[in-house]
Scaffold this motif. Structure first.
Motif, mmCIF file in Angstrom:
data_model
loop_
_atom_site.group_PDB
_atom_site.id
_atom_site.type_symbol
_atom_site.label_atom_id
_atom_site.label_comp_id
_atom_site.label_asym_id
_atom_site.label_seq_id
_atom_site.Cartn_x
_atom_site.Cartn_y
_atom_site.Cartn_z
ATOM 1 N N LYS A 18 62.016 9.065 1.598
ATOM 2 C CA LYS A 18 63.054 10.085 1.739
ATOM 3 C C LYS A 18 64.437 9.491 1.458
ATOM 4 O O LYS A 18 64.606 8.273 1.417
ATOM 5 N N VAL A 20 62.809 25.937 3.464
ATOM 6 C CA VAL A 20 62.720 24.502 3.161
ATOM 7 C C VAL A 20 63.769 24.185 2.096
ATOM 8 O O VAL A 20 63.830 24.859 1.069
ATOM 9 N N ASP A 41 63.759 23.335 7.429
ATOM 10 C CA ASP A 41 63.005 22.136 7.068
ATOM 11 C C ASP A 41 63.915 21.329 6.141
ATOM 12 O O ASP A 41 64.044 21.624 4.948
ATOM 13 N N ALA A 53 53.239 20.043 5.157
ATOM 14 C CA ALA A 53 53.731 19.839 6.527
ATOM 15 C C ALA A 53 54.518 21.047 7.048
ATOM 16 O O ALA A 53 54.430 21.379 8.237
ATOM 17 N N SER A 54 55.275 21.699 6.178
ATOM 18 C CA SER A 54 56.082 22.856 6.621
ATOM 19 C C SER A 54 55.163 23.920 7.222
ATOM 20 O O SER A 54 55.466 24.505 8.267
ATOM 21 N N ASN A 82 57.934 11.688 13.344
ATOM 22 C CA ASN A 82 57.858 11.979 11.902
ATOM 23 C C ASN A 82 58.419 13.376 11.653
ATOM 24 O O ASN A 82 58.728 14.112 12.611
ATOM 25 N N GLY A 83 58.502 13.755 10.387
ATOM 26 C CA GLY A 83 59.101 15.042 10.034
ATOM 27 C C GLY A 83 58.241 16.233 10.420
ATOM 28 O O GLY A 83 58.755 17.285 10.815
ATOM 29 N N LEU A 84 56.929 16.080 10.310
ATOM 30 C CA LEU A 84 56.035 17.168 10.717
ATOM 31 C C LEU A 84 56.228 17.467 12.205
ATOM 32 O O LEU A 84 56.369 18.619 12.613
ATOM 33 N N ALA A 100 63.628 18.055 5.592
ATOM 34 C CA ALA A 100 62.956 16.766 5.357
ATOM 35 C C ALA A 100 63.395 16.101 4.056
ATOM 36 O O ALA A 100 63.378 14.879 3.942
ATOM 37 N N GLN A 101 63.797 16.930 3.068
ATOM 38 C CA GLN A 101 64.165 16.371 1.760
ATOM 39 C C GLN A 101 65.664 16.501 1.508
ATOM 40 O O GLN A 101 66.102 16.344 0.368
ATOM 41 N N SER A 137 62.795 14.287 8.028
ATOM 42 C CA SER A 137 61.795 13.225 7.900
ATOM 43 C C SER A 137 62.497 11.954 7.429
ATOM 44 O O SER A 137 63.394 12.019 6.588
ATOM 45 N N THR A 174 55.762 24.368 -0.909
ATOM 46 C CA THR A 174 56.385 23.296 -0.135
ATOM 47 C C THR A 174 55.322 22.253 0.133
ATOM 48 O O THR A 174 54.140 22.466 -0.145
ATOM 49 N N PHE A 175 55.761 21.101 0.665
ATOM 50 C CA PHE A 175 54.779 20.132 1.141
ATOM 51 C C PHE A 175 54.057 20.772 2.324
ATOM 52 O O PHE A 175 54.665 21.488 3.121
ATOM 53 N N TYR A 204 54.665 20.202 -6.158
ATOM 54 C CA TYR A 204 53.364 19.778 -5.666
ATOM 55 C C TYR A 204 52.321 20.448 -6.545
ATOM 56 O O TYR A 204 52.543 21.586 -6.956
HETATM 57 C C1 LIG Z 1 59.406 19.521 2.907
HETATM 58 C C2 LIG Z 1 58.788 18.560 3.863
HETATM 59 N N1 LIG Z 1 58.571 18.950 5.132
HETATM 60 C C3 LIG Z 1 58.041 18.122 6.040
HETATM 61 C C4 LIG Z 1 57.684 16.821 5.709
HETATM 62 C C5 LIG Z 1 57.006 16.002 6.744
HETATM 63 O O1 LIG Z 1 57.632 14.796 6.986
HETATM 64 P P1 LIG Z 1 56.768 13.522 7.483
HETATM 65 O O2 LIG Z 1 56.024 12.991 6.326
HETATM 66 O O3 LIG Z 1 57.794 12.596 8.002
HETATM 67 O O4 LIG Z 1 55.863 14.029 8.569
HETATM 68 C C6 LIG Z 1 57.912 16.369 4.410
HETATM 69 C C7 LIG Z 1 57.632 14.991 3.956
HETATM 70 O O5 LIG Z 1 56.692 14.364 4.047
HETATM 71 C C8 LIG Z 1 58.455 17.255 3.465
HETATM 72 O O6 LIG Z 1 58.660 16.875 2.193
#
Ligand SMILES: Cc1ncc(COP(=O)(O)O)c(C=O)c1O
Length: 365
Positions: free
Chosen positions: A189, A134, A160, A91-92, A62-64, A162-163, A184, A88-89, A311
């Motif tokens: 996505k 990000v 990052d 996860a970053s 996954n992206g995380l 992911a987007q 991600s 940011t989301f 967010y």
């Molecule tokens: C900016 C950002 N970073 C990291 C992630 C983490 O990706 P994932 O959900 O695949 O773990 C996401 C999305 O979910 C994201 O939007």
């Protein structure tokens, strides 16, 4: 205009035309009876690296994990600080926390919603080891500026992305600007798997090798563990689905950009603000901003238009991060974005009538 329904996104528009090819891909994997670390994963890694204009791709869970694995591979850990946006989301920031390092937040530029090297520079201390800009909403941060800042201060630069699949500037795409980038493939996505999936993109062979090993229990040779690794691998079924979808990513991105152009040109309401223009943006999200955000969301919902907020709570005000010791008011731009942002529908396959209806409804607000 007559009332209509506009979902926030619509996977069927992308998947229905590919259904027989997706079915074939599943069947291919089932016929082979090989589910992890096989031909589909290897082929997708080659194809996605080429698509990003990079040398190496490592498929992960996954992206995380993609971000976490990069930080582990470069040896970021306890006592280290990593700069990351306050908006940011989560996860970053979690990727940084997971390796034992401290996320140090940076307020974004309210005109772009991404952090700038100038603002990031103010937060560099002797403990800063890395920066993790990000590419929020699909817009590249100023990576030339970040690369220069990283070089001047001896910092590791990680993206990052992911987007931001395919987001570009001066001919280089997201993932090609730093030591390594995390992507991600969460279903929503711009390139989405049919479940969780992610990837690391890098031009550095050593980083690619370490990420791959750490993602596989820290072993390059089965049962011989060089690092205390984790289990985070891209499985064959997801890789096979991603291979079906990747050839369409360029078309889908062009469509996202075309819809965004209509929105930019036609949304005319003095209560609503848009971000500044950026040609290389891939519009994972199209945000609009208004002080009357909640009222606008309700107005759109009543009109049948479904929106999301990306967010609602910035990182420093999340309960999970009270230990960082930040307070309300510490990151005014991030707070303002969180209070005023609304993401409107934008997805490949949206009809002209739906696009027009969204514009007309926003202008009527
Ligand atoms: C900016 C950002 N970073 C990291 C992630 C983490 O990706 P994932 O959900 O695949 O773990 C996401 C999305 O979910 C994201 O939007």
């Amino acid at each position: 205009m007559n009332q209509m329904t506009v979902p926030y996104t619509d996977f069927a528009k992308m998947h229905r035309p590919l259904r027989s090819r997706l079915d074939e891909a599943w069947k291919r994997v089932m016929d082979r009876e090989w589910f992890i670390g096989g031909e589909e994963d290897a082929a997708f890694e080659r194809e996605f690296a080429a698509w990003c204009g990079a040398k190496y791709c490592v498929g992960v869970g996954n992206g995380l994990d993609a971000l976490r694995l990069i930080l582990l591979a470069v040896g970021i850990g306890q006592g280290d600080e990593v700069l990351v946006p306050a908006n940011t989301f989560i996860a970053s920031a979690l990727a940084i926390s997971y390796v034992g390092a401290k996320p140090v937040l940076v307020d974004p530029d309210p005109e772009t919603a991404v952090i700038t090297p100038e603002e990031a520079a103010k937060h560099i201390t002797p403990n800063t080891k890395a920066m993790l800009p990000v590419h929020l909403y699909g817009r590249l941060a100023d990576m030339e500026g970040f690369a220069a800042l990283a070089k001047r201060n001896g910092l590791v630069l990680v993206e990052d992305a992911a987007q931001a699949h395919g987001a570009e500037r001066n001919g280089s795409m997201a993932g090609a600007w730093s030591l390594a980038a995390g992507f991600s493939f969460y279903p929503g996505k711009n390139l989405g798997a049919l479940g969780d999936a992610g990837a690391v993109i890098t031009n550095d062979p050593e980083t690619a090798r370490k990420v791959r090993a750490i993602a596989n229990y820290g072993a390059e040779k089965k049962y011989y563990h060089e690092w205390p690794g984790v289990n985070s691998r891209l499985d064959e079924l997801q890789a096979a689905a991603l291979r079906v979808k990747l050839p369409y990513l360029g078309e889908w991105t062009a469509e996202r950009r075309r819809i965004a152009k209509v929105y930019r040109r036609e949304i005319r309401n003095e209560k609503i603000r848009l971000l500044s223009e950026d040609e290389g943006n891939v519009f994972h999200i199209f945000p609009v901003f208004t002080r009357e955000r909640d009222r606008l969301q309700q107005f759109l919902e009543e009109a049948g238009i479904h929106c999301l907020i990306h967010y609602p709570v910035p990182i420093h005000l999340q309960k999970a991060y009270t230990d960082l010791g930040y307070r309300r008011g510490d990151f005014p731009a991030a707070e303002e974005l969180a209070e005023t942002e609304l993401s409107i529908p934008l997805y490949p396959g949206m009809s002209e009538a739906q696009i027009e209806y969204v514009v007309e409804t926003l202008n009527r607000f």
